[in-house]
Design an enzyme around this catalytic site. Structure first.
Site, PDB file in Angstrom:
ATOM      1  N   GLY A  34      25.605  43.357  35.167  1.00 36.77           N
ATOM      2  CA  GLY A  34      25.451  43.311  33.723  1.00 36.77           C
ATOM      3  C   GLY A  34      26.618  42.633  33.030  1.00 36.77           C
ATOM      4  O   GLY A  34      27.395  41.908  33.642  1.00 36.77           O
ATOM      5  N   ALA A  38      27.385  33.104  30.534  1.00 37.72           N
ATOM      6  CA  ALA A  38      26.694  31.853  30.864  1.00 37.72           C
ATOM      7  C   ALA A  38      26.630  31.611  32.366  1.00 37.72           C
ATOM      8  O   ALA A  38      25.676  30.993  32.862  1.00 37.72           O
ATOM      9  CB  ALA A  38      27.378  30.680  30.168  1.00 37.72           C
ATOM     10  N   HIS A  40      26.147  33.877  34.691  1.00 39.45           N
ATOM     11  CA  HIS A  40      24.993  34.616  35.205  1.00 39.45           C
ATOM     12  C   HIS A  40      23.685  33.881  34.896  1.00 39.45           C
ATOM     13  O   HIS A  40      22.766  33.847  35.721  1.00 39.45           O
ATOM     14  CB  HIS A  40      24.929  36.013  34.569  1.00 39.45           C
ATOM     15  CG  HIS A  40      26.032  36.924  34.981  1.00 39.45           C
ATOM     16  ND1 HIS A  40      27.018  37.321  34.118  1.00 39.45           N
ATOM     17  CD2 HIS A  40      26.311  37.526  36.168  1.00 39.45           C
ATOM     18  CE1 HIS A  40      27.854  38.138  34.736  1.00 39.45           C
ATOM     19  NE2 HIS A  40      27.452  38.278  35.985  1.00 39.45           N
ATOM     20  N   GLN A  64      31.538  50.531  45.012  1.00 36.25           N
ATOM     21  CA  GLN A  64      32.486  49.440  45.236  1.00 36.25           C
ATOM     22  C   GLN A  64      33.720  49.557  44.351  1.00 36.25           C
ATOM     23  O   GLN A  64      34.569  48.665  44.332  1.00 36.25           O
ATOM     24  CB  GLN A  64      31.818  48.082  45.028  1.00 36.25           C
ATOM     25  CG  GLN A  64      31.358  47.764  43.620  1.00 36.25           C
ATOM     26  CD  GLN A  64      30.436  46.562  43.563  1.00 36.25           C
ATOM     27  OE1 GLN A  64      29.345  46.574  44.123  1.00 36.25           O
ATOM     28  NE2 GLN A  64      30.879  45.508  42.894  1.00 36.25           N
TER      29      GLN A  64
END
Length: 282
Positions: A34, A38, A40, A64
């Protein structure tokens, strides 16, 4: 434009994937945590060129993160992310809760091999096990033909490629080039943590990588000297610590030998924010 379908459960996700497959359509998955930017959306566009349907996932994966890391303050903005994905033409969002991904009694994990041992693996020993486990679960839940990952997380990309081969997962892994700001800073959700002064200093990482790439090509015998100079330059720009700056074999992440395919990777702390970046020798 119809609203973007959002799947909260494995059953709902698989029902849609099954319907698409029955129509003979190819499925791509773009896993994310999430706070989309840009970079992504570049992954979404690349996925659209590789498949008929694209699903993005948003899941801030707790396995993680170490206890001292930024899990609780990691940026979360699902409504804005959903709008961005819809505008980009994504076909669906998979946004499971932690309980859906790790139900009561969950007790299995994947341990990556040697490609995960150095660099990020040395400084964040919990990290790649968490990544490998959640990515495998996402693959088994979404059953994609293709999955797209960014090159900014270069070691993660190599860990996933190795895992897919070793475990016969049957997913085609596609790498997306790093999207950068005009001054060279790699886009990252964590850039939002930077103060104005820190943001002004951050592009030195890319400058050091580019300079070191030229020097590795021209003077490989002086590699240690050039890396030491690069670390000093990063620190003098205002970074408080450099976890690593190394030239590695591009696929195995082992120490680089002349003639090997090479990748230069860096991780450094700017204030309380840890930035990573990498580049090849081209």
């Amino acid at each position: 434009m119809p609203p973007l379908p959002v799947f909260r459960t494995k059953a709902d996700l698989r029902q849609q994937v099954t319907a698409w497959r029955q129509d003979g359509q190819k499925i791509a998955l773009v896993p994310t945590m999430g706070a989309l930017h840009a970079g992504h959306l570049d992954l979404i566009r690349i996925a659209q060129s590789k498949a008929d349907r694209v699903i993005a996932s948003i899941f801030v994966n707790p396995t993680q993160f170490a206890p001292h890391e930024d899990l609780d303050r990691y940026p979360r903005q699902e409504a804005a992310d959903r709008d961005a994905l819809s505008t980009a033409g994504c076909d669906g969002l998979y946004a499971p809760t932690t309980h859906v991904m790790y139900p009561a009694g969950f007790d299995t994990s994947i341990t990556p091999g040697r490609v995960a041992e150095r660099l990020e693996g040395a400084f964040r020993p919990h990290f790649f096990g968490g990544v490998a486990t959640v990515v495998t679960k996402l693959f088994l839940q979404a059953l994609p033909d293709v999955a797209v990952f960014g090159e900014k997380d270069w070691q993660q990309l190599q860990v996933i490629k190795r895992m897919v081969i070793d475990l016969d997962l049957g997913v085609d892994i596609v790498a997306a080039p790093t999207r950068r700001e005009v001054d060279g800073l790699a886009l990252s959700s964590r850039n939002a943590y930077l103060s104005d002064a820190e943001r002004a200093a951050a592009p030195v990482l890319k400058q050091v990588l580019d300079d070191l790439a030229l020097k590795v090509r021209d003077e490989p015998a002086q590699l240690a000297m050039h890396m030491e100079a690069g670390i000093k330059r990063i620190l003098s720009a205002g970074f408080r610590a450099v976890d690593y700056l190394e030239v590695c074999h591009a696929e195995t992440l082992s120490p680089w030998q002349a003639g090997d395919p090479a990748r230069i990777l860096v991780a450094a702390w700017l204030g309380q924010t840890r930035l990573i970046d990498n580049c090849g020798l081209d």
